[in-house]
Enzyme design. Structure first.
Site, PDB file in Angstrom:
ATOM      1  N   LYS A  13       0.835  -1.215   0.000  1.00 45.23           N
ATOM      2  CA  LYS A  13       0.000   0.000   0.000  1.00 45.23           C
ATOM      3  C   LYS A  13       0.869   1.264   0.000  1.00 45.23           C
ATOM      4  CE  LYS A  13      -2.040  -1.111   3.883  1.00 45.23           C
ATOM      5  NZ  LYS A  13      -1.307  -2.366   4.194  1.00 45.23           N
ATOM      6  N   ARG A  88      -9.669   0.732   8.642  1.00 44.13           N
ATOM      7  CA  ARG A  88      -9.195  -0.603   8.991  1.00 44.13           C
ATOM      8  C   ARG A  88     -10.217  -1.348   9.819  1.00 44.13           C
ATOM      9  NH1 ARG A  88      -3.345   0.320   8.780  1.00 44.13           N
ATOM     10  NH2 ARG A  88      -2.288  -1.551   9.459  1.00 44.13           N
ATOM     11  N   ARG A 127      11.889  -5.342   5.023  1.00 46.59           N
ATOM     12  CA  ARG A 127      11.699  -3.916   4.715  1.00 46.59           C
ATOM     13  C   ARG A 127      12.701  -3.039   5.477  1.00 46.59           C
ATOM     14  NH1 ARG A 127       5.893  -1.451   5.408  1.00 46.59           N
ATOM     15  NH2 ARG A 127       6.034  -2.558   7.388  1.00 46.59           N
ATOM     16  N   ARG A 161      11.585  -1.212  10.904  1.00 41.90           N
ATOM     17  CA  ARG A 161      10.457  -0.795  11.756  1.00 41.90           C
ATOM     18  C   ARG A 161      10.312  -1.723  12.960  1.00 41.90           C
ATOM     19  NH1 ARG A 161       5.110   0.373   8.271  1.00 41.90           N
ATOM     20  NH2 ARG A 161       4.139  -0.870   9.907  1.00 41.90           N
ATOM     21  N   ARG A 172      -0.344  -8.808  13.429  1.00 41.21           N
ATOM     22  CA  ARG A 172      -0.898  -7.834  12.471  1.00 41.21           C
ATOM     23  C   ARG A 172      -1.697  -8.552  11.377  1.00 41.21           C
ATOM     24  NH1 ARG A 172       4.524  -5.155  10.925  1.00 41.21           N
ATOM     25  NH2 ARG A 172       3.366  -4.089   9.275  1.00 41.21           N
TER      26      ARG A 172
HETATM   27  P1  AP5 Z   1       4.846  -1.552   1.867  1.00 39.77           P
HETATM   28  O1  AP5 Z   1       4.521  -0.786   0.659  1.00 39.77           O
HETATM   29  O2  AP5 Z   1       5.511  -0.865   3.003  1.00 39.77           O
HETATM   30  O3  AP5 Z   1       3.543  -2.341   2.383  1.00 39.77           O
HETATM   31  P2  AP5 Z   1       2.291  -1.812   3.169  1.00 39.77           P
HETATM   32  O4  AP5 Z   1       1.105  -2.506   2.618  1.00 39.77           O
HETATM   33  O5  AP5 Z   1       2.259  -0.311   3.197  1.00 39.77           O
HETATM   34  O6  AP5 Z   1       2.623  -2.420   4.583  1.00 39.77           O
HETATM   35  P3  AP5 Z   1       2.632  -1.813   6.029  1.00 39.77           P
HETATM   36  O7  AP5 Z   1       3.366  -2.802   6.905  1.00 39.77           O
HETATM   37  O8  AP5 Z   1       3.140  -0.414   6.077  1.00 39.77           O
HETATM   38  O9  AP5 Z   1       1.163  -1.853   6.376  1.00 39.77           O
HETATM   39  P4  AP5 Z   1       0.556  -1.979   7.713  1.00 39.77           P
HETATM   40  O10 AP5 Z   1      -0.851  -1.899   7.343  1.00 39.77           O
HETATM   41  O11 AP5 Z   1       0.919  -3.129   8.570  1.00 39.77           O
HETATM   42  O12 AP5 Z   1       1.253  -0.784   8.547  1.00 39.77           O
HETATM   43  P5  AP5 Z   1       0.770   0.668   8.920  1.00 39.77           P
HETATM   44  O13 AP5 Z   1       1.946   1.536   8.908  1.00 39.77           O
HETATM   45  O14 AP5 Z   1      -0.433   1.055   8.137  1.00 39.77           O
HETATM   46  O15 AP5 Z   1       5.737  -2.814   1.413  1.00 39.77           O
HETATM   47  C1  AP5 Z   1       6.260  -3.734   2.367  1.00 39.77           C
HETATM   48  C2  AP5 Z   1       7.616  -4.272   1.869  1.00 39.77           C
HETATM   49  O16 AP5 Z   1       7.401  -5.042   0.688  1.00 39.77           O
HETATM   50  C3  AP5 Z   1       8.632  -3.192   1.484  1.00 39.77           C
HETATM   51  O17 AP5 Z   1       9.926  -3.608   1.842  1.00 39.77           O
HETATM   52  C4  AP5 Z   1       8.499  -3.095  -0.037  1.00 39.77           C
HETATM   53  O18 AP5 Z   1       9.714  -2.682  -0.636  1.00 39.77           O
HETATM   54  C5  AP5 Z   1       8.148  -4.527  -0.406  1.00 39.77           C
HETATM   55  N1  AP5 Z   1       7.306  -4.628  -1.606  1.00 39.77           N
HETATM   56  C6  AP5 Z   1       6.262  -3.817  -1.958  1.00 39.77           C
HETATM   57  N2  AP5 Z   1       5.740  -4.209  -3.142  1.00 39.77           N
HETATM   58  C7  AP5 Z   1       6.465  -5.312  -3.534  1.00 39.77           C
HETATM   59  C8  AP5 Z   1       6.415  -6.168  -4.676  1.00 39.77           C
HETATM   60  N3  AP5 Z   1       5.502  -5.986  -5.669  1.00 39.77           N
HETATM   61  N4  AP5 Z   1       7.304  -7.196  -4.740  1.00 39.77           N
HETATM   62  C9  AP5 Z   1       8.233  -7.385  -3.753  1.00 39.77           C
HETATM   63  N5  AP5 Z   1       8.333  -6.605  -2.664  1.00 39.77           N
HETATM   64  C10 AP5 Z   1       7.456  -5.554  -2.550  1.00 39.77           C
HETATM   65  O19 AP5 Z   1       0.264   0.453  10.416  1.00 39.77           O
HETATM   66  C11 AP5 Z   1       1.142   0.184  11.493  1.00 39.77           C
HETATM   67  C12 AP5 Z   1       0.361   0.139  12.804  1.00 39.77           C
HETATM   68  O20 AP5 Z   1      -0.257   1.418  13.057  1.00 39.77           O
HETATM   69  C13 AP5 Z   1      -0.803  -0.854  12.854  1.00 39.77           C
HETATM   70  O21 AP5 Z   1      -0.371  -2.149  13.218  1.00 39.77           O
HETATM   71  C14 AP5 Z   1      -1.704  -0.200  13.916  1.00 39.77           C
HETATM   72  O22 AP5 Z   1      -1.243  -0.451  15.220  1.00 39.77           O
HETATM   73  C15 AP5 Z   1      -1.552   1.274  13.628  1.00 39.77           C
HETATM   74  N6  AP5 Z   1      -2.559   1.786  12.674  1.00 39.77           N
HETATM   75  C16 AP5 Z   1      -2.318   2.299  11.421  1.00 39.77           C
HETATM   76  N7  AP5 Z   1      -3.471   2.661  10.827  1.00 39.77           N
HETATM   77  C17 AP5 Z   1      -4.466   2.380  11.707  1.00 39.77           C
HETATM   78  C18 AP5 Z   1      -5.882   2.510  11.664  1.00 39.77           C
HETATM   79  N8  AP5 Z   1      -6.514   2.996  10.583  1.00 39.77           N
HETATM   80  N9  AP5 Z   1      -6.588   2.096  12.745  1.00 39.77           N
HETATM   81  C19 AP5 Z   1      -5.986   1.611  13.848  1.00 39.77           C
HETATM   82  N10 AP5 Z   1      -4.653   1.448  13.955  1.00 39.77           N
HETATM   83  C20 AP5 Z   1      -3.895   1.823  12.893  1.00 39.77           C
END
Ligand code: AP5
Ligand code: ZN
Length: 214
Positions: A13, A88, A127, A161, A172
């Site tokens: 994402k 979410r 990552r 991270r 997660r």
């Molecule tokens: P990346 O693009 O970073 O993936 P992502 O989907 O953004 O993953 P996240 O881990 O950031 O999502 P998340 O939902 O767990 O975390 P968030 O920060 O939102 O890609 C991941 C890796 O894969 C990278 O190394 C990239 O290079 C690689 N990659 C990408 N595409 C690829 C491909 N095609 N092929 C190979 N490799 C590839 O949330 C963190 C925490 O915050 C949550 O756990 C929660 O506690 C809190 N939080 C955030 N939002 C909310 C909400 N709305 N409500 C409640 N709590 C929340």
């Protein structure tokens, strides 16, 4: 462009949101990034959010909904937004619908990025993010040209991270299945769901997304 990116942790994402932002000139709004910034700055909101984030649980709905309400009120969202990591939960999705209806700017599309669950752990444990410029790498799939050095800015702090450890990742992924996956049906019922395969090179995934949004 007014869209939500849906998908499991590690589905890409954040990676694809940045590409969409560059191509369309609309801001990426990532609740994860906003929350990590609040934790780093040790604000009151950050202190409330930290324990849930460390455990891989969702931060309370009222905290993230309030954060998004404030962010959508800023002037750079008049041409749209790319929501990354929000909503979410069903309560967040309903709150978003209400907010956008009040603004007269209903959501256009919820785009689901689909990746095999088995491939997500390696994406997340591998990552790394440049602390200086935010450029993202993956030690398995897209490492920097020189080990430990950012291609873009030359920075040498490629950070891992805190929640990208196997135990938290597993939680997660469970939380995603239980609380976030129901949103796929929620947006499908509204006729707003589009989905793309998230496997393969980044640029190919991006091309699929552009086609799905066209
Ligand atoms: P990346 O693009 O970073 O993936 P992502 O989907 O953004 O993953 P996240 O881990 O950031 O999502 P998340 O939902 O767990 O975390 P968030 O920060 O939102 O890609 C991941 C890796 O894969 C990278 O190394 C990239 O290079 C690689 N990659 C990408 N595409 C690829 C491909 N095609 N092929 C190979 N490799 C590839 O949330 C963190 C925490 O915050 C949550 O756990 C929660 O506690 C809190 N939080 C955030 N939002 C909310 C909400 N709305 N409500 C409640 N709590 C929340
Ligand atoms: Zn850098």
């Amino acid at each position: 462009m007014r869209i939500v990116l849906l998908g499991a942790p590690g589905s890409g994402k954040g990676t694809q949101a940045k590409k969409l932002m560059d191509a369309h000139g609309v801001p990426q709004i990532s609740t994860g990034d906003l929350l990590r910034a609040a934790v780093a700055a040790n604000t009151e909101l950050g202190q409330k959010a930290k324990a849930a984030m460390d455990a891989g649980e969702l931060v309370a709905d009222e905290i993230v909904i309030g954060m998004i309400r404030e962010r959508l009120g800023e002037s750079d969202t008049t041409n749209g937004f790319i929501l990354d990591g929000f909503p979410r939960s069903t309560a967040q999705a309903e709150a978003l619908d209400t907010m956008l209806n009040e603004l007269g700017q209903p959501l256009q599309t919820a785009l689901l990025i689909k990746v095999e669950f088995g491939n997500l752990v390696k994406r997340l444990t591998g990552r790394r993010t440049c602390s200086a410029c935010g450029q993202m790498y993956n030690v398995y799939f897209s490492p920097p040209q020189t080990d430990g050095v950012c291609d873009r800015c030359g920075g040498t702090d490629l950070a891992h991270r805190a929640d990208d450890n196997e135990e938290t990742i597993s939680n997660r992924l469970n939380v995603y299945q239980q609380q976030t996956e129901p949103l796929v049906a929620y947006y499908d019922t509204q006729g707003k769901l589009a989905s793309v395969e998230g496997e393969g090179p980044l640029d190919e995934v991006f091309a699929r997304i552009e086609t799905a949004l066209a």
